[in-house]
Design a protein around this motif. Sequence first.
Motif, PDB file in Angstrom:
ATOM      1  N   GLY A   1       0.800  -1.209   0.000  1.00 23.44           N
ATOM      2  CA  GLY A   1       0.000   0.000   0.000  1.00 23.44           C
ATOM      3  C   GLY A   1       0.838   1.266   0.000  1.00 23.44           C
TER       4      GLY A   1
ATOM      5  N   ARG B   1      -9.966   7.184  -3.196  1.00 23.82           N
ATOM      6  CA  ARG B   1     -10.852   6.010  -3.224  1.00 23.82           C
ATOM      7  C   ARG B   1     -10.430   5.023  -4.303  1.00 23.82           C
TER       8      ARG B   1
ATOM      9  N   SER C   1      -7.249   3.263  -3.310  1.00 24.87           N
ATOM     10  CA  SER C   1      -7.478   2.274  -2.248  1.00 24.87           C
ATOM     11  C   SER C   1      -7.978   0.956  -2.829  1.00 24.87           C
ATOM     12  N   ARG C   2      -8.782   1.034  -3.888  1.00 25.95           N
ATOM     13  CA  ARG C   2      -9.296  -0.192  -4.513  1.00 25.95           C
ATOM     14  C   ARG C   2      -8.164  -1.001  -5.145  1.00 25.95           C
TER      15      ARG C   2
ATOM     16  N   LYS D   1      -6.040  -2.713  -2.376  1.00 29.23           N
ATOM     17  CA  LYS D   1      -6.728  -3.903  -1.864  1.00 29.23           C
ATOM     18  C   LYS D   1      -6.629  -5.063  -2.841  1.00 29.23           C
TER      19      LYS D   1
ATOM     20  N   ASP E   1      -3.530  -3.168   2.278  1.00 35.06           N
ATOM     21  CA  ASP E   1      -4.635  -2.700   3.112  1.00 35.06           C
ATOM     22  C   ASP E   1      -5.156  -1.394   2.516  1.00 35.06           C
ATOM     23  N   GLU E   2      -6.435  -1.376   2.122  1.00 36.01           N
ATOM     24  CA  GLU E   2      -6.967  -0.203   1.437  1.00 36.01           C
ATOM     25  C   GLU E   2      -6.909   1.066   2.286  1.00 36.01           C
TER      26      GLU E   2
END
Length: 321
Positions: free
Chosen positions: A178, A214, A217-218, A221, A226-227
């Motif tokens: 991440g 957003r 974050s996808r 993941k 970890d988003e």
Amino acid sequence: MKVSVLGCGRWGTFLGWYSDKIGHNVTIWGRSGSKNLEELEHTRKNKYLYLSETTKLTNDLDATIDNSDYIIISISSQHLRNLCEDIKKSNYENKTFILCMKGIEVSTGKRLTEVFREILGSKVKLAVWVGPGHVQSFVKRIPNCMVIDSDNKDVTEDVVKTFSSDLIRLYIGEDLIGDELGAAAKNVIGIAAGMLDAVGYSSLKGALMARGAREVSRLIKAMGGDEITAYGLCHLGDYEATLFSEFSNNRRYGENFVRGTLNDDYLAEGVSTAKAIVKLSDDYNVEMPIIRGVDAVLNGELSPHKMLKDMFLRSVKKEFY
């Protein structure tokens, strides 16, 4: 400690300056013929800072690595593979390497730690150093927070302890995937912010921050991270320095691209990163409209006005889908 910096551009030279200020013995390396290295050798300074007389400057890579405890790498992300091939010829096994750059390798879609490991193996101690901060602010003693991460918790904690100060507070990262993806992707969002500035849509930067984080974050993941990391220092925490600052190279690139005022030799990391992340979004089947739109504009496939309007003004859907 003996600290060497491979790379003598703006950020690499600053990290050498910083390491010297917090008490380490510092060597800065640049390739033979490097204009940056020549300027530092002749003047002991660049446009941002002065180097102390105790800071060594060299183009001898083998000696630089051999005489180091910690080796900071700060170069263009797309050149890391070639540099690692050169490092492989040196005595590198018992050193701690710190990647202080943000990007994804375009040709492979690999994270920079993956490129490093592929060439130099899994046993070498390796960390990344990412997060917000500009040389122009740090040299004025304006502090900031950054993050260190690694695939080895002991290495993370050691690097944090060795390089933390009142000027740069280093946090312990716990999601290497991440932190690498988020740090790289924020440069693309920075280009989008510059495009918004150029077309007079700066008020949409709040929406860009929310939607950009957003979609990143996808991807984090989907790739096994970890988003929530997208909302930490590596990405969202770096937005002020990237989307709003006059010093942001990527924001300025996006603005100048739309205005048609780019210099021939002016390049930003977010350009190659956009291309790489589009490939990753296809590979992992993740919808990333902002980064894909930026890449399309940079490739001449869309006009910036159309892309930005379509992105923020015409989409009707649930906010958190």
